[in-house]
Scaffold this active site. Structure first.
Site, PDB file in Angstrom:
ATOM      1  N   ARG A 111      35.012  35.871  47.507  1.00 22.54           N
ATOM      2  CA  ARG A 111      35.710  34.614  47.753  1.00 22.54           C
ATOM      3  C   ARG A 111      37.010  34.887  48.506  1.00 22.54           C
ATOM      4  O   ARG A 111      37.824  35.706  48.091  1.00 22.54           O
ATOM      5  CB  ARG A 111      35.997  33.933  46.423  1.00 22.54           C
ATOM      6  CG  ARG A 111      36.908  32.715  46.501  1.00 22.54           C
ATOM      7  CD  ARG A 111      36.268  31.564  47.221  1.00 22.54           C
ATOM      8  NE  ARG A 111      37.055  30.343  47.062  1.00 22.54           N
ATOM      9  CZ  ARG A 111      36.892  29.250  47.791  1.00 22.54           C
ATOM     10  NH1 ARG A 111      35.962  29.227  48.746  1.00 22.54           N
ATOM     11  NH2 ARG A 111      37.635  28.185  47.573  1.00 22.54           N
ATOM     12  N   GLN A 129      47.206  39.985  43.002  1.00 29.96           N
ATOM     13  CA  GLN A 129      47.400  40.674  41.724  1.00 29.96           C
ATOM     14  C   GLN A 129      47.048  39.804  40.527  1.00 29.96           C
ATOM     15  O   GLN A 129      46.471  40.285  39.544  1.00 29.96           O
ATOM     16  CB  GLN A 129      48.852  41.137  41.620  1.00 29.96           C
ATOM     17  CG  GLN A 129      49.107  42.066  40.440  1.00 29.96           C
ATOM     18  CD  GLN A 129      50.539  42.544  40.388  1.00 29.96           C
ATOM     19  OE1 GLN A 129      51.445  41.756  40.121  1.00 29.96           O
ATOM     20  NE2 GLN A 129      50.754  43.818  40.676  1.00 29.96           N
ATOM     21  N   GLU A 149      24.248  40.204   9.971  1.00 34.05           N
ATOM     22  CA  GLU A 149      24.456  39.167  10.977  1.00 34.05           C
ATOM     23  C   GLU A 149      25.818  39.304  11.642  1.00 34.05           C
ATOM     24  O   GLU A 149      25.932  39.219  12.873  1.00 34.05           O
ATOM     25  CB  GLU A 149      24.310  37.785  10.341  1.00 34.05           C
ATOM     26  CG  GLU A 149      24.436  36.639  11.342  1.00 34.05           C
ATOM     27  CD  GLU A 149      24.056  35.307  10.736  1.00 34.05           C
ATOM     28  OE1 GLU A 149      22.848  35.100  10.484  1.00 34.05           O
ATOM     29  OE2 GLU A 149      24.960  34.479  10.506  1.00 34.05           O
TER      30      GLU A 149
END
Length: 381
Positions: free
Chosen positions: A267, A278, A241
């Site tokens: 955008r 940056q 798991e």
């Protein structure tokens, strides 16, 4: 170290991703009927039988193949909770049944569980025994040839929809590692009851509830492994798991990273794409770095598991790094989107779904403890 997938596994993952996009989309609200329909579809596609031997209806894959399939599932499925439930079913239940089950148990349970006809849940956590699995209070005592189980389990994944539970109970109080035994308990057994489904911050498509056992009779043929061997079953399940289940998050992280990169390209603010700034560009790069680092760590652990190197460090590192990376990537995805990031959408959904990753299968702090102990550091218990 070559971490590239072979052609067959790559093709399988492409099929799983396409299937998940079209057949496993998240519904507006959780519903048992819808969950079951998608579960059967996932079983028919082979997603639920990745580690089950082919003679019992599975794919017979190892840890690398299973992790790759779960990564593809997370990438294609918009419902990370459903993908999480599938992974918990495979690694905490089917994998230990395939390893420790008798021929009769494997013939009875593995084919329908792999096909998606049945759902399994691993019931170990208790109100006063989560990380300390050797201090469980659920007891199993012999009575007229059967075992009788009494106790309470909490936060059990898949419990509200489970058909069979892998239950850890104490059969030798004070016996430590050899005091636990694993049992296969059917959901309809008299005395077994499941509480209401928990409302969670994330992974809402994965049904979770408490389980109560009040004098549940279990025949001796339903012991998984040997009497006193429950801790070995649990440890085996946790290795799988912690190594393979977080691969679901790798797929979700990659999907959200790709969407975030496109958002930064499209955008515009101050007349230019925000990706030209940056601060935004570096954040997107850091997201990719976290993703790739986490993926390398997880698949390294999977290859070690396939090679029979059952150490504590690799699975714990994989689980720790992927969990922390998922939360950090979710925060970055929200930040890049600004106000839109806190509205309903892929960024806030990833962040909500990532938070439980730092808790289930041993918290991030427990993973650090396990790693430190394996390195000869920290407190000895």
């Amino acid at each position: 170290m070559n971490l590239d997938l072979d052609a067959e596994t790559t093709q399988m993952c492409e099929v799983v991703t396409a299937f998940a996009r079209h057949k496993l989309a998240a519904p507006p609200d959780f519903g048992t009927r819808d969950f079951r329909q998608r579960w059967r579809a996932a079983g028919a596609q082979g997603v639920l039988g990745t580690t089950v031997p082919d003679g019992f209806g599975g794919l017979g894959g190892g840890a690398v193949t299973a992790a790759a399939v779960m990564e593809a599932l997370g990438y294609g499925c918009s419902d990370a909770g459903f993908a999480f439930s599938a992974a918990a079913h495979v690694f905490a239940c089917l994998t230990p049944i395939a390893e420790f089950g008798t021929e009769e148990q494997k013939r009875r349970w593995l084919p329908p569980l792999a096909a998606g006809e049945l759902v399994a849940a691993h019931a170990v956590t208790e109100p006063d025994a989560g990380s300390d699995a050797l201090r469980l209070s659920t007891r199993a005592v012999r009575e007229d040839g059967d075992w009788v189980l009494s106790g309470a389990k909490c936060f059990i994944t898949n419990a509200p929809v489970a058909d069979v539970f892998v239950v850890q109970a104490v059969t030798a109080p004070g016996g430590g590692y050899f005091g636990l035994t694993s049992f296969l308990v059917e959901a309809g057994a008299p005395g077994l009851s499941v509480g209401p489904r928990h409302a969670k911050v994330g992974l809402r498509g994965s049904p979770t509830a408490d389980v109560h056992l009040d004098g549940v009779r279990v025949p001796p043929g339903h012991v998984l492994g040997s009497e006193g061997g429950g801790a070995s079953v649990f440890a085996y399940a946790m290795r799988w798991e912690r190594t393979c289940l977080p691969a679901v998050y790798l797929g979700v992280m990659r999907r959200v990273w790709e969407q975030t990169r496109e958002y930064a390209r499209e955008r515009r603010q101050f007349g230019v794409p925000i990706g030209d700034f940056q601060a935004v560009a570096h954040r997107v790069v850091d997201m990719l770095a976290r993703l790739e680092q986490a993926r390398l760590m997880l698949f390294r652990a999977a290859r070690r598991l396939d090679a029979g190197q059952a150490d504590e460090v690799a699975p714990a590192l994989a689980k720790l790094v992927v969990s922390e990376a998922a939360v950090a990537l979710g925060l970055d995805a929200v930040q890049v989107r600004g106000a839109l990031g806190i509205l309903d959408g892929e960024a806030e959904t990833l962040l909500r779904d990532a938070l439980p990753a730092r808790v289930f299968s041993g918290t991030s702090d427990i993973q650090r403890n396990n790693i430190a102990r394996a390195l000869g550091l920290g407190a000895r218990h």
